[in-house]
Design a protein around this motif. Structure first.
Motif, PDB file in Angstrom:
ATOM      1  N   ARG A 191      48.486  49.283  46.908  1.00 24.82           N
ATOM      2  CA  ARG A 191      47.316  48.534  46.566  1.00 24.82           C
ATOM      3  C   ARG A 191      46.746  48.840  45.022  1.00 24.82           C
ATOM      4  O   ARG A 191      46.237  47.845  44.405  1.00 24.82           O
ATOM      5  N   ALA A 192      46.400  50.054  45.066  1.00 22.12           N
ATOM      6  CA  ALA A 192      45.866  50.719  43.662  1.00 22.12           C
ATOM      7  C   ALA A 192      46.690  49.939  42.513  1.00 22.12           C
ATOM      8  O   ALA A 192      46.169  49.376  41.597  1.00 22.12           O
ATOM      9  N   THR A 193      48.001  50.069  42.437  1.00 23.53           N
ATOM     10  CA  THR A 193      48.989  49.462  41.521  1.00 23.53           C
ATOM     11  C   THR A 193      48.666  48.049  41.382  1.00 23.53           C
ATOM     12  O   THR A 193      48.647  47.442  40.265  1.00 23.53           O
ATOM     13  N   SER A 194      48.665  47.291  42.547  1.00 22.03           N
ATOM     14  CA  SER A 194      48.709  45.987  42.526  1.00 22.03           C
ATOM     15  C   SER A 194      47.328  45.555  41.724  1.00 22.03           C
ATOM     16  O   SER A 194      47.404  44.551  41.071  1.00 22.03           O
ATOM     17  N   VAL A 195      46.203  46.282  42.023  1.00 25.82           N
ATOM     18  CA  VAL A 195      44.881  45.921  41.585  1.00 25.82           C
ATOM     19  C   VAL A 195      45.003  46.033  40.075  1.00 25.82           C
ATOM     20  O   VAL A 195      44.679  45.140  39.143  1.00 25.82           O
ATOM     21  N   ALA A 196      45.841  47.180  39.485  1.00 29.22           N
ATOM     22  CA  ALA A 196      45.874  47.318  38.050  1.00 29.22           C
ATOM     23  C   ALA A 196      46.398  46.207  37.609  1.00 29.22           C
ATOM     24  O   ALA A 196      46.300  45.800  36.164  1.00 29.22           O
ATOM     25  N   VAL A 197      47.821  45.889  38.110  1.00 26.41           N
ATOM     26  CA  VAL A 197      48.643  44.994  37.468  1.00 26.41           C
ATOM     27  C   VAL A 197      48.065  43.616  37.438  1.00 26.41           C
ATOM     28  O   VAL A 197      48.166  42.963  36.400  1.00 26.41           O
ATOM     29  N   VAL A 198      47.376  43.348  38.519  1.00 22.74           N
ATOM     30  CA  VAL A 198      46.552  41.811  38.434  1.00 22.74           C
ATOM     31  C   VAL A 198      45.594  41.903  37.203  1.00 22.74           C
ATOM     32  O   VAL A 198      45.704  40.783  36.327  1.00 22.74           O
ATOM     33  N   LEU A 199      44.887  42.841  37.203  1.00 20.01           N
ATOM     34  CA  LEU A 199      43.924  42.838  36.158  1.00 20.01           C
ATOM     35  C   LEU A 199      44.490  42.612  34.793  1.00 20.01           C
ATOM     36  O   LEU A 199      43.847  42.005  34.003  1.00 20.01           O
TER      37      LEU A 199
ATOM     38  N   LEU B 217      47.677  41.503  33.998  1.00 21.05           N
ATOM     39  CA  LEU B 217      48.114  40.421  33.794  1.00 21.05           C
ATOM     40  C   LEU B 217      47.191  39.421  33.187  1.00 21.05           C
ATOM     41  O   LEU B 217      47.322  38.371  32.635  1.00 21.05           O
ATOM     42  N   VAL B 218      45.915  39.320  34.079  1.00 15.64           N
ATOM     43  CA  VAL B 218      44.948  38.208  33.579  1.00 15.64           C
ATOM     44  C   VAL B 218      44.605  38.361  32.422  1.00 15.64           C
ATOM     45  O   VAL B 218      44.448  37.531  31.544  1.00 15.64           O
ATOM     46  N   ILE B 219      44.184  39.686  31.876  1.00 13.07           N
ATOM     47  CA  ILE B 219      43.631  40.049  30.577  1.00 13.07           C
ATOM     48  C   ILE B 219      44.573  39.627  29.433  1.00 13.07           C
ATOM     49  O   ILE B 219      44.468  39.021  28.301  1.00 13.07           O
ATOM     50  N   ASN B 220      45.863  40.023  29.989  1.00 18.47           N
ATOM     51  CA  ASN B 220      46.743  39.593  28.892  1.00 18.47           C
ATOM     52  C   ASN B 220      47.133  38.395  28.529  1.00 18.47           C
ATOM     53  O   ASN B 220      47.504  37.813  27.440  1.00 18.47           O
ATOM     54  N   ALA B 221      47.066  37.647  29.933  1.00 13.23           N
ATOM     55  CA  ALA B 221      47.277  35.970  29.764  1.00 13.23           C
ATOM     56  C   ALA B 221      46.048  35.462  28.859  1.00 13.23           C
ATOM     57  O   ALA B 221      46.316  34.385  28.178  1.00 13.23           O
ATOM     58  N   PHE B 222      44.851  35.966  29.049  1.00  9.15           N
ATOM     59  CA  PHE B 222      43.816  35.452  28.297  1.00  9.15           C
ATOM     60  C   PHE B 222      43.890  35.558  26.631  1.00  9.15           C
ATOM     61  O   PHE B 222      43.464  34.904  26.116  1.00  9.15           O
TER      62      PHE B 222
ATOM     63  N   VAL C 189      33.455  41.895  35.869  1.00  8.18           N
ATOM     64  CA  VAL C 189      32.452  42.511  36.919  1.00  8.18           C
ATOM     65  C   VAL C 189      32.861  42.059  38.237  1.00  8.18           C
ATOM     66  O   VAL C 189      32.690  42.785  39.248  1.00  8.18           O
ATOM     67  N   VAL C 190      32.972  40.960  38.220  1.00 13.87           N
ATOM     68  CA  VAL C 190      33.307  39.955  39.560  1.00 13.87           C
ATOM     69  C   VAL C 190      34.570  40.689  40.098  1.00 13.87           C
ATOM     70  O   VAL C 190      34.584  41.095  41.361  1.00 13.87           O
ATOM     71  N   GLN C 191      35.682  40.931  39.262  1.00 18.90           N
ATOM     72  CA  GLN C 191      37.031  41.412  39.856  1.00 18.90           C
ATOM     73  C   GLN C 191      36.793  42.660  40.106  1.00 18.90           C
ATOM     74  O   GLN C 191      37.352  43.058  41.266  1.00 18.90           O
ATOM     75  N   ALA C 192      36.196  43.423  39.456  1.00 15.54           N
ATOM     76  CA  ALA C 192      36.125  44.913  39.843  1.00 15.54           C
ATOM     77  C   ALA C 192      35.463  45.055  41.263  1.00 15.54           C
ATOM     78  O   ALA C 192      35.616  45.961  42.081  1.00 15.54           O
ATOM     79  N   ARG C 193      34.062  44.182  41.475  1.00  9.59           N
ATOM     80  CA  ARG C 193      33.530  44.080  42.846  1.00  9.59           C
ATOM     81  C   ARG C 193      34.485  43.884  43.982  1.00  9.59           C
ATOM     82  O   ARG C 193      34.488  44.438  44.993  1.00  9.59           O
ATOM     83  N   TRP C 194      35.246  42.849  43.402  1.00  8.25           N
ATOM     84  CA  TRP C 194      36.045  42.079  44.539  1.00  8.25           C
ATOM     85  C   TRP C 194      36.900  43.073  44.794  1.00  8.25           C
ATOM     86  O   TRP C 194      37.336  43.564  46.229  1.00  8.25           O
ATOM     87  N   PHE C 195      37.668  43.784  44.051  1.00 10.39           N
ATOM     88  CA  PHE C 195      38.731  44.946  44.348  1.00 10.39           C
ATOM     89  C   PHE C 195      38.255  46.276  44.921  1.00 10.39           C
ATOM     90  O   PHE C 195      38.882  47.173  45.094  1.00 10.39           O
ATOM     91  N   GLY C 196      36.844  46.296  44.569  1.00  8.39           N
ATOM     92  CA  GLY C 196      36.077  47.745  44.814  1.00  8.39           C
ATOM     93  C   GLY C 196      36.485  48.784  43.965  1.00  8.39           C
ATOM     94  O   GLY C 196      36.719  49.960  44.420  1.00  8.39           O
ATOM     95  N   LEU C 197      36.839  48.386  42.609  1.00  5.36           N
ATOM     96  CA  LEU C 197      36.927  49.439  41.643  1.00  5.36           C
ATOM     97  C   LEU C 197      35.776  50.512  41.621  1.00  5.36           C
ATOM     98  O   LEU C 197      34.862  49.955  41.630  1.00  5.36           O
ATOM     99  N   GLY C 198      35.874  51.695  41.205  1.00  2.15           N
ATOM    100  CA  GLY C 198      35.119  52.643  40.836  1.00  2.15           C
ATOM    101  C   GLY C 198      34.292  53.022  42.222  1.00  2.15           C
ATOM    102  O   GLY C 198      33.361  53.697  42.108  1.00  2.15           O
ATOM    103  N   ARG C 199      34.743  52.478  43.273  1.00  2.39           N
ATOM    104  CA  ARG C 199      34.017  53.136  44.835  1.00  2.39           C
ATOM    105  C   ARG C 199      34.218  54.406  44.952  1.00  2.39           C
ATOM    106  O   ARG C 199      33.313  55.313  45.013  1.00  2.39           O
ATOM    107  N   LYS C 200      35.666  54.756  44.771  1.00  2.00           N
ATOM    108  CA  LYS C 200      35.826  56.401  45.107  1.00  2.00           C
ATOM    109  C   LYS C 200      35.277  57.134  43.982  1.00  2.00           C
ATOM    110  O   LYS C 200      35.034  58.432  44.537  1.00  2.00           O
ATOM    111  N   GLU C 201      34.795  56.814  42.942  1.00  2.00           N
ATOM    112  CA  GLU C 201      34.259  57.623  41.896  1.00  2.00           C
ATOM    113  C   GLU C 201      32.785  58.273  42.241  1.00  2.00           C
ATOM    114  O   GLU C 201      32.494  59.333  41.604  1.00  2.00           O
ATOM    115  N   ASP C 202      32.298  57.621  43.022  1.00  2.00           N
ATOM    116  CA  ASP C 202      30.756  57.983  43.511  1.00  2.00           C
ATOM    117  C   ASP C 202      30.875  58.916  44.508  1.00  2.00           C
ATOM    118  O   ASP C 202      31.690  58.953  45.419  1.00  2.00           O
TER     119      ASP C 202
END
Lengths: 278, 337
Positions: free
Chosen positions: B252-260, B262-267, B324-337
C-alpha cells in the motif's frame, strides 16, 4: 496436477518476460539499425531487420554537418552535466549533514521550507525562473544553464535520511578526539558514505544530461545548445537526414548507457532509498 | 526529528568544555552575539553547512515564485519589471480562466493522466512481480526493463516519431500492420480517432515503467516471508489469492508513493509532447498539456510574461489543493503524529 500447473505457470511467466524484454529492447535496436544504415535502407518500402551494409561513415558525417553542431553540443552537455552533478552533490550533502546532525532550534522550519519545494513542480517555476535568469542576463550562458538547477531538495532529502542512519558512535568518537563539525563531516562521514554519493551523483548526472525544457528555454543561441536541444531542433529541420539524426541520437545516449550499466547498483540503491514510500 | 536532536545534545554534553558554552537558565543573559552563535557556535556551523543550499533554493525557487505572483497582476509583455501604468489587477487571471486553450490544456492533462497512471502502475507492478520471483537471470531482466530510464525523452521521441510510428510505409508499426493487410496510418497527425495518444502514452510507458518497477521490487523485498507462510498454512493458494490478500495490501505505501509520483510527473509532461508533435510548421492546436501551453504563451512570439505568470500561479494553486486532497485521501503523515 497442481505441480504441473505451477510448472506451466512458471514457464509461461518466463515466456512473457522474454517477450516483454524483446519489446523493451526494440527502440535501442532501431536506434542502432537506423544510425548505421544508408538513407535508402531506412526508407526502403520493404522492411529489413538488418540493413544491406553497415555504414560506419555515418559516425563521422554527423560531426561534419553545420546544421547539427554535435561536437559543441556534446561538449556543452558534458560541461553542464558534470558541473551540475558536482555542485548538487556538494551543496545537498552539506545541507543534508547540517540538517541531520547539527542541533539548531529552527532546523525543523528550515527542513520543511526545503521539503516544501518538492511540491512545487517545474510546471510552476519555469516561467518565473526564466524571468529571473533573463533579468540576470544569464540567457545562453553556462551559469544560467547550471546554477538555477543546483539546489535539489530531493538530493538534500536523500542525504539527510542517509546521514540520520549513519552510526552516531563514529561521529561522537571523532568529536571526543577534538574534530569539529567540518572535519567530522569531511574525514569521517564522507569516506564512509560513498554509496549514497554515488547514487545521488549518478541520478543527478542522468537527469542533467537528459534535461530538455530548461536548456531549451535558456540555451537559445546555437553555441549554448545541449545535445538534447540540438537533436530536437534537427528533428524539425526542413530536409531531414534520418540516418544522421539516428546516429546522433545513438551517440548522445552511448555515454549514458555505459554509465548506467556500470553504476546501476548505485542507481537502484538510490531509487530504493529515496525514502518516498516510508 | 526531535529524538535525534535530543540524542545529539546528550552526546555533546560529554565533551569537555561543552557545559561552559551551554546557556544555563537564570545566570544572567549572554550577549546577543553569543546567543546568535549558539552553544559551541552550533548556529554558525548549522548555517555554514545549510546556508549555501538554503540561500540558493530561496533565490531560485521562492524569489521567482513571489516575483511571478507580482508579475501576474501586470500587463507584462517582453518585460520583467513593468511600470505602474501596466497594472491590470486580476485581468490576467480572468482571461486565463476564460481562455479555452488554457482550460483545454487542463483537460489534456486529465486525459493524459487517465491513460498513463493506470497503465504505468499496472505494467510496473506486473514486471516487479514477475522479476521478483525469477530464480535465474533476475539481474538481466531487471537491467533490460530499467535501461530505458537512461534514455532522454528527446531520443525516445525521435525513435517513436520517425521509426516506430512514422506515418509512412517504412514505419515499423505500419510495416507490421501491413503484414496483416491493414492500411497505413498517419499516427501523429490523425485526430479522428486520436492515434497520437497511443504514441504519446507508449513513449512514457516504455521510459518510466522500469523506474517504478524498482520501487515495487523494493516494496516486495520488505514483505515478511512469514506472512506468506502463515497464509499458506491458512490454505491460501499461491497466485491470485495470495496477491489479493497479502502482497497487494502490503504494498500500500509503495502504491501511494507511485501514484503520487505518476500524477505529478504527468502534470509536468513537456518533452515528449513537444518533440513528438511539433514540426517545422509549429505545434498543432490539439494535445497541449499545461506546460506546453505555458511555454508558447509566456515564451512564444509575444512573450506575455504577465499572462504566463498568472497561468503558473493558477497551476500552483491546483497542485497545492490536489496534493492536500490526495494526502488526506491516502492518510499520508498520519503515522508521524
Amino acid at each position: 496436477m497442481h505441480d504441473a500447473l505451477t510448472r506451466a505457470g512458471r514457464a509461461l511467466r518466463v515466456v512473457v518476460l522474454i517477450a516483454l524484454a524483446l519489446l523493451f529492447l526494440i527502440p535501442f535496436y532501431l536506434l542502432v539499425r537506423n544510425g548505421l544504415a544508408t538513407e535508402r535502407d531506412i526508407t526502403a518500402p520493404d522492411w529489413r531487420f538488418f540493413p544491406h551494409a553497415l555504414q560506419w561513415s555515418n559516425l563521422t558525417e554527423v560531426f561534419d554537418d553545420p546544421s547539427l553542431p554535435m561536437g559543441r553540443a556534446l561538449l556543452n552537455s558534458t560541461l553542464i552535466a558534470v558541473s551540475t552533478t558536482v555542485g548538487t552533490v556538494v551543496l545537498a550533502s552539506l545541507a543534508g549533514y547540517g540538517l541531520a546532525r547539527i542541533p539548531y532550534r529552527h532546523a525543523n522550519v528550515v527542513f520543511y521550507a526545503i521539503l516544501g519545494t518538492l511540491m512545487v513542480p517545474a510546471a510552476v517555476t519555469f516561467v518565473p525562473s526564466f524571468v529571473l535568469v533573463s533579468s540576470l542576463g544569464w540567457i545562453s550562458t553556462l551559469r544560467g544553464l547550471v546554477i538555477p538547477t543546483l539546489f535539489s531538495a530531493f538530493a538534500c532529502f536523500i542525504f539527510r535520511q542517509y546521514f540520520l542512519g549513519f552510526p552516531k558512535e563514529l561521529e561522537d568518537a571523532a568529536r571526543v578526539d577534538g574534530l569539529g563539525y567540518w572535519r567530522t563531516y569531511w574525514r569521517i562521514v564522507v569516506p564512509n558514505t560513498r554509496p549514497v554519493f554515488a547514487a545521488v551523483g549518478t541520478i543527478v548526472f542522468i537527469g542533467a544530461w537528459n534535461a530538455f525544457l530548461w536548456p531549451l528555454v535558456i540555451g537559445q543561441d546555437q553555441e549554448a545548445w545541449t545535445v538534447q536541444v540540438a537533436l530536437s531542433t534537427f528533428t524539425t529541420a526542413q530536409n531531414l537526414n534520418l540516418h544522421e539524426l539516428f546516429v546522433a541520437a545513438a551517440v548522445s545516449i552511448a555515454p549514458l548507457v555505459v554509465v548506467f550499466l556500470l553504476l546501476q547498483r548505485y542507481i537502484v540503491a538510490g531509487v530504493e532509498r529515496s525514502g518516498i514510500d516510508d | 526529528m526531535t529524538g535525534v536532536t535530543g540524542a545529539a545534545e546528550g552526546a555533546v554534553k560529554d565533551v569537555p568544555g561543552a557545559r561552559a558554552a551551554v546557556v544555563p537558565g537564570g545566570f544572567g543573559r549572554p550577549s546577543l552575539g553569543a546567543r546568535l552563535l549558539g552553544p559551541q557556535r552550533r548556529n554558525l556551523w548549522f548555517w555554514a553547512f545549510v546556508g549555501p543550499f538554503a540561500i540558493g533554493l530561496g533565490l531560485f525557487t521562492y524569489v521567482p515564485l513571489v516575483w511571478s505572483v507580482y508579475l501576474s497582476f501586470f500587463d507584462a509583455h517582453n518585460t520583467v519589471s513593468p511600470t505602474g501604468e501596466e497594472f491590470v489587477g486580476l485581468d490576467n487571471y480572468a482571461s486565463m480562466l476564460t481562455d479555452d486553450a488554457f482550460l483545454g490544456s487542463l483537460g489534456t492533462f486529465l486525459l493524459f493522466t487517465v491513460f498513463i497512471v493506470p497503465a504505468t502502475y499496472a505494467l510496473s507492478l506486473a514486471l516487479a512481480l514477475m522479476v521478483n520471483r525469477l530464480r535465474f537471470a533476475q539481474a538481466f531482466f531487471r537491467s533490460v526493463f530499467f535501461l530505458p530510464t537512461a534514455c532522454s525523452y528527446v531520443v525516445a521521441a525521435v525513435i517513436w516519431k520517425l521509426s516506430i510510428f512514422n506515418g509512412v510505409r517504412f514505419g515499423l508499426a505500419n510495416t507490421v500492420l501491413g503484414w496483416f493487410g491493414a492500411d497505413q496510418t498517419a499516427w501523429l497527425s490523425t485526430t479522428d480517432p486520436p492515434w497520437y495518444w497511443l504514441v504519446i502514452v507508449t513513449v512514457r510507458l516504455w521510459l518510466q515503467a522500469g523506474f517504478y518497477m524498482i520501487l515495487f521490487l523494493a516494496g516486495l523485498q520488505r514483505i515478511s516471508p512469514q506472512l506468506y507462510e502463515a497464509a499458506a498454512v491458512d490454505g491460501a493458494r499461491p497466485g491470485w489469492q495470495t496477491f489479493r490478500h497479502i502482497t497487494f495490501p502490503q504494498l500500500r505505501a509503495t502504491s501511494v508513493a507511485v501514484v503520487l509520483l505518476l500524477v505529478i510527473n504527468a502534470f509536468q509532461a513537456f518533452d515528449e509532447f513537444y518533440n513528438l508533435l511539433s514540426d517545422a510548421r509549429g505545434y498543432p492546436p490539439y494535445a497541449r498539456p499545461p506546460l506546453v501551453y505555458l511555454y508558447y504563451t509566456a515564451l512564444g512570439r509575444d512573450q506575455n510574461l504577465g499572462l504566463g505568470s498568472a497561468g503558473a500561479v493558477i497551476l500552483a494553486l491546483i497542485i497545492a489543493v490536489a496534493t492536500v486532497v490526495q494526502a488526506r485521501w491516502f492518510g499520508l503523515g498520519r503515522k508521524e503524529d
